[in-house]
Design a protein around this motif. Sequence first.
Motif, mmCIF file in Angstrom:
data_model
loop_
_atom_site.group_PDB
_atom_site.id
_atom_site.type_symbol
_atom_site.label_atom_id
_atom_site.label_comp_id
_atom_site.label_asym_id
_atom_site.label_seq_id
_atom_site.Cartn_x
_atom_site.Cartn_y
_atom_site.Cartn_z
ATOM 1 N N VAL A 56 0.844 -1.195 0.000
ATOM 2 C CA VAL A 56 0.000 0.000 0.000
ATOM 3 C C VAL A 56 0.882 1.247 0.000
ATOM 4 O O VAL A 56 1.747 1.411 0.875
ATOM 5 N N THR A 57 0.661 2.120 -0.987
ATOM 6 C CA THR A 57 1.456 3.354 -1.084
ATOM 7 C C THR A 57 0.617 4.605 -0.794
ATOM 8 O O THR A 57 1.171 5.698 -0.655
ATOM 9 N N HIS A 58 -0.702 4.452 -0.715
ATOM 10 C CA HIS A 58 -1.586 5.580 -0.429
ATOM 11 C C HIS A 58 -2.879 5.011 0.148
ATOM 12 O O HIS A 58 -3.391 3.998 -0.334
ATOM 13 N N ALA A 59 -3.411 5.644 1.179
ATOM 14 C CA ALA A 59 -4.649 5.144 1.788
ATOM 15 C C ALA A 59 -5.378 6.271 2.516
ATOM 16 O O ALA A 59 -5.526 6.268 3.735
ATOM 17 N N LYS A 60 -5.810 7.262 1.735
ATOM 18 C CA LYS A 60 -6.535 8.388 2.323
ATOM 19 C C LYS A 60 -7.203 9.187 1.204
ATOM 20 O O LYS A 60 -7.164 8.796 0.035
ATOM 21 N N MET A 61 -7.793 10.321 1.580
ATOM 22 C CA MET A 61 -8.422 11.203 0.597
ATOM 23 C C MET A 61 -7.360 11.765 -0.344
ATOM 24 O O MET A 61 -6.327 12.261 0.088
ATOM 25 N N GLY A 62 -7.608 11.640 -1.646
ATOM 26 C CA GLY A 62 -6.662 12.167 -2.619
ATOM 27 C C GLY A 62 -6.772 13.685 -2.719
ATOM 28 O O GLY A 62 -7.872 14.229 -2.671
ATOM 29 N N VAL A 63 -5.644 14.344 -2.857
ATOM 30 C CA VAL A 63 -5.634 15.809 -2.970
ATOM 31 C C VAL A 63 -4.946 16.216 -4.267
ATOM 32 O O VAL A 63 -4.156 15.462 -4.830
ATOM 33 N N ALA A 64 -5.247 17.401 -4.748
ATOM 34 C CA ALA A 64 -4.671 17.908 -5.991
ATOM 35 C C ALA A 64 -3.147 17.903 -5.921
ATOM 36 O O ALA A 64 -2.558 18.215 -4.886
#
Length: 233
Positions: A56-64
């Motif tokens: 897992v490299t990302h696990a949250k709300m994506g941002v610009a």
Amino acid sequence: MTREFNVVDEMLAPYRVTSPYGPRKDPFTGAPVFHTGIDLVKGHLAPIHAFTDGVVTHAKMGVAGTGYGGFGVVVAVQDRNGATHLYAHLHDAAVRVGQRVKRGDVVGRQGSTGRSTGSHLHYEVRRKGYGTHTDPIAYLREYCPAVKEPVVAAEIAKKAEEDVMKAIEAWKLELADKAIDNLAVKKDATGKSLLQNADEWKARLRKEPQKVLEDMPWLLFVMVDRATNGGGK
């Protein structure tokens, strides 16, 4: 003897494809755009399972500016080839960055976060980071190629047994036909056949064999009576 099995079909079976990979109209503006992933629907808040092993490299709300802007809650998993798998618009994430996941592990729940018109999973595969998206289904088939599985010996034995039983049934039917013909030819002293309506009995054997078996005691009684009292020859 072998059969082909592809795990990708099994993994996708619970989902309904609502928007494939490729050109489409933007659901908000109607302008032509390229859909960089595939939209899959199972059910709101349904568990979303990883399609591959990875980290897992990302696990949250994506941002610009991160490559995940507009995708809402995103779980990104990097596979053994270095490709990144996006599970986007999730209601929430069930994993954390750095965690190793196996194919089939729950990574989150289906949702409608970010730029979304309804609850669904946007699944995307990026071979080498942002902008290198590829057809996710084609990638999965490449990643998990179909395998040739040997048909289990028990299945072969069962098929052989079924074939033998069919052959026996045909043989039994042929024998029954001959017995009916023989009884139809034999006559008692009055000149009547021991068994009348032979063609009828043959047809019944094929249409309602169980009923014929139930009538057999009566039939035998009639034939014995005719042969005994009439002196069948």
